[in-house]
Motif scaffolding. Structure first.
Motif, short mmCIF file in Angstrom:
data_model
loop_
_atom_site.label_atom_id
_atom_site.label_comp_id
_atom_site.label_asym_id
_atom_site.label_seq_id
_atom_site.Cartn_x
_atom_site.Cartn_y
_atom_site.Cartn_z
N ARG A 15 0.82 -1.21 0.00
CA ARG A 15 0.00 0.00 0.00
C ARG A 15 0.87 1.27 0.00
NH1 ARG A 15 -2.42 -1.13 4.14
NH2 ARG A 15 -1.41 0.23 5.68
N LEU A 16 1.90 1.28 0.83
CA LEU A 16 2.77 2.45 0.91
C LEU A 16 3.52 2.68 -0.41
CD1 LEU A 16 4.31 1.98 4.48
CD2 LEU A 16 2.59 3.67 3.79
N ILE A 17 4.00 1.59 -0.99
CA ILE A 17 4.74 1.71 -2.25
C ILE A 17 3.85 2.28 -3.35
CG2 ILE A 17 5.74 0.36 -4.14
CD1 ILE A 17 7.10 -1.37 -2.06
N GLN A 18 2.63 1.80 -3.43
CA GLN A 18 1.73 2.29 -4.48
C GLN A 18 1.47 3.79 -4.31
OE1 GLN A 18 1.33 0.16 -6.93
NE2 GLN A 18 2.46 -1.19 -5.54
N ASP A 19 1.27 4.23 -3.06
CA ASP A 19 1.05 5.65 -2.82
C ASP A 19 2.30 6.46 -3.18
OD1 ASP A 19 -1.48 5.16 -1.91
OD2 ASP A 19 -0.98 5.28 0.22
N MET A 20 3.48 5.94 -2.85
CA MET A 20 4.72 6.67 -3.13
C MET A 20 5.02 6.71 -4.63
SD MET A 20 6.94 5.28 0.12
CE MET A 20 8.38 6.29 -0.13
N LEU A 48 8.82 7.09 -5.40
CA LEU A 48 9.44 5.87 -5.88
C LEU A 48 9.07 5.67 -7.34
CD1 LEU A 48 8.84 3.31 -2.96
CD2 LEU A 48 10.92 4.61 -3.45
N GLU A 49 9.89 4.91 -8.05
CA GLU A 49 9.62 4.59 -9.45
C GLU A 49 9.75 3.09 -9.66
OE1 GLU A 49 12.43 6.76 -11.76
OE2 GLU A 49 11.41 8.68 -11.52
N ARG A 50 8.87 2.53 -10.51
CA ARG A 50 8.99 1.13 -10.88
C ARG A 50 10.12 0.96 -11.88
NH1 ARG A 50 3.34 1.84 -10.93
NH2 ARG A 50 2.26 0.58 -9.37
N THR A 51 10.92 -0.08 -11.72
CA THR A 51 11.98 -0.41 -12.67
C THR A 51 11.85 -1.89 -13.02
OG1 THR A 51 13.65 -1.17 -11.10
CG2 THR A 51 13.46 1.22 -11.42
N SER A 52 12.67 -2.34 -13.96
CA SER A 52 12.62 -3.75 -14.35
C SER A 52 13.01 -4.66 -13.19
CB SER A 52 13.55 -3.99 -15.54
OG SER A 52 14.89 -3.63 -15.22
N GLY A 53 13.80 -4.13 -12.23
CA GLY A 53 14.24 -4.95 -11.12
C GLY A 53 13.48 -4.75 -9.83
N VAL A 67 12.26 10.56 -9.11
CA VAL A 67 12.81 11.87 -9.46
C VAL A 67 12.23 12.97 -8.58
CG1 VAL A 67 12.93 13.62 -11.28
CG2 VAL A 67 13.34 11.22 -11.82
N ARG A 68 10.97 12.85 -8.20
CA ARG A 68 10.37 13.92 -7.40
C ARG A 68 11.02 14.02 -6.03
NH1 ARG A 68 3.92 15.22 -6.47
NH2 ARG A 68 4.25 17.28 -5.56
N LEU A 69 11.35 12.88 -5.45
CA LEU A 69 12.03 12.90 -4.16
C LEU A 69 13.43 13.50 -4.31
CD1 LEU A 69 11.49 12.05 -1.23
CD2 LEU A 69 12.63 9.90 -1.73
N ILE A 117 13.20 17.34 -4.52
CA ILE A 117 13.02 18.00 -3.23
C ILE A 117 14.31 17.96 -2.41
CG2 ILE A 117 11.79 17.85 -1.02
CD1 ILE A 117 9.36 16.87 -2.63
N ALA A 118 14.97 16.80 -2.40
CA ALA A 118 16.21 16.66 -1.62
C ALA A 118 17.30 17.59 -2.15
CB ALA A 118 16.68 15.21 -1.66
N ALA A 119 17.30 17.83 -3.46
CA ALA A 119 18.32 18.69 -4.05
C ALA A 119 18.21 20.14 -3.59
CB ALA A 119 18.24 18.63 -5.58
N ARG A 120 17.08 20.50 -2.97
CA ARG A 120 16.89 21.87 -2.50
C ARG A 120 17.41 22.09 -1.08
NH1 ARG A 120 12.55 24.72 -5.43
NH2 ARG A 120 12.02 23.47 -7.24
N SER A 121 18.04 21.08 -0.51
CA SER A 121 18.58 21.21 0.84
C SER A 121 19.58 22.36 0.90
CB SER A 121 19.27 19.91 1.25
OG SER A 121 20.14 20.11 2.33
N ASN A 122 19.50 23.17 1.95
CA ASN A 122 20.44 24.28 2.12
C ASN A 122 21.88 23.79 2.15
OD1 ASN A 122 18.74 26.44 2.14
ND2 ASN A 122 18.63 26.65 4.36
N ARG A 123 22.11 22.60 2.69
CA ARG A 123 23.47 22.10 2.82
C ARG A 123 24.02 21.52 1.53
NH1 ARG A 123 24.32 17.98 7.27
NH2 ARG A 123 26.49 18.55 6.96
N SER A 124 23.16 21.27 0.53
CA SER A 124 23.67 20.65 -0.69
C SER A 124 23.54 21.53 -1.92
CB SER A 124 22.95 19.32 -0.95
OG SER A 124 21.58 19.53 -1.18
N TYR A 125 22.40 22.24 -2.08
CA TYR A 125 22.18 22.94 -3.34
C TYR A 125 23.24 24.00 -3.60
CZ TYR A 125 20.49 26.16 -6.79
OH TYR A 125 20.43 26.98 -7.86
N GLY A 126 23.35 24.98 -2.71
CA GLY A 126 24.30 26.05 -2.93
C GLY A 126 25.73 25.56 -2.95
#
Length: 267
Positions: free
Chosen positions: A48-53, A59-64, A70-72, A75-84
């Motif tokens: 249930r959680l995976i389907q919602d995510m 999360l993304e479905r892959t062959s494996g 990408v959406r996660l 959002i993570a790329a906007r962290s103050n400690r990483s983006y700038g």
């Protein structure tokens, strides 16, 4: 039951965090059964959680199986400690790569690890290195040693008092030996790791001093023993770290994305 959950004491958000934590380390693609095993949650709950995510884009479905979406990442790329920091660091990292063709990495401290926020891969013949988003031990990697050396004394004491894993026969696990090495790193401004984390690898790192919201980062080079002169590697990584520190001091690179883009568009 927290959050009307079928598992007593766990909210829905806590379970989502468990699912995301299953992708920690080098685990990039997991099956549903893998996630259930890592989280110790019922398979029906994981499904249930995976389907919602997946619907949301976390999360993304892959062959494996399933991978971080990408959406996660967005959002993570906007962290103050990483983006700038990543934005300001890329010219220096690229210059290091063009000069050495070694792995070039930049890391920040996160908990008891060095978290890699960017990596430019070296050419063939260079030993394997962690990927962006991966973690390195503080006591056995050059990046980790730099971050630990410049951390507060309470952090250093806590790390040195904890069990220190031995990765190779060269790994330093004696707290007093490491304490002396950290003192030397603060004095010299550069750290090395020779066959201490991975056999057949040598790395060096230097500290980057950012604004308070960024803190200390570490720029490092990783190559094969004898492939490049270690003294030259130290000099190059120190020059890059000093240049990046100067850039961060002048630009306050850790500001939010929108104002930066607005200024660039209007320049």
């Amino acid at each position: 039951m927290a959050g009307n959950s079928s598992t007593p004491g766990q909210s829905v958000s806590a379970k989502i965090f468990l699912v995301l934590d299953a992708f920690a380390g080098e685990r990039t693609v997991l099956s549903m059964s893998d996630i259930a095993r890592f989280t110790a949650l019922p398979t029906s709950t994981v499904h249930r959680l995976i389907q919602d995510m997946v619907t949301w884009g976390g999360l993304e479905r892959t062959s494996g199986g399933y991978a971080i979406g990408v959406r996660l990442w967005e959002i993570a790329a906007r962290s103050n400690r990483s983006y700038g920091l990543r934005e300001a660091a890329m010219p220096f990292l690229q210059s290091l790569w063009e000069t050495t063709k070694a792995h070039v990495l930049i890391a920040v401290m996160d908990g008891n690890d060095a978290l890699l926020i960017e990596r430019i891969a070296g050419t063939r013949g260079v030993p394997a290195a962690g990927r962006a988003g991966g973690r390195l031990p503080l006591h056995a990697s050059s990046s980790g040693k730099v971050l630990l050396a410049y951390a507060g004394p309470e952090i250093r004491d806590a790390v040195l008092a904890s069990p220190l894993a031995r990765y190779t026969t060269n790994t330093h696990t004696d707290p007093e030996v490491l304490r002396l090495e950290l003192d030397r790193i603060r004095n010299d401004g550069v750290a090395t790791s020779e066959n201490e984390l991975t056999p057949g690898s040598v790395s060096c790192a230097a500290p980057v001093f950012g604004p308070p919201e960024v803190g200390i980062a570490a720029v490092s080079l990783l190559s094969s023993p004898g492939a490049r002169d270690l003294k030259e590697m130290k000099l190059l990584v120190q020059m890059a770290a000093r240049g990046l520190s100067h850039t961060l001091a002048g630009s306050h690179a850790a500001s939010t994305i929108s104002p930066r883009l607005h200024r660039q568009a209007g320049s």
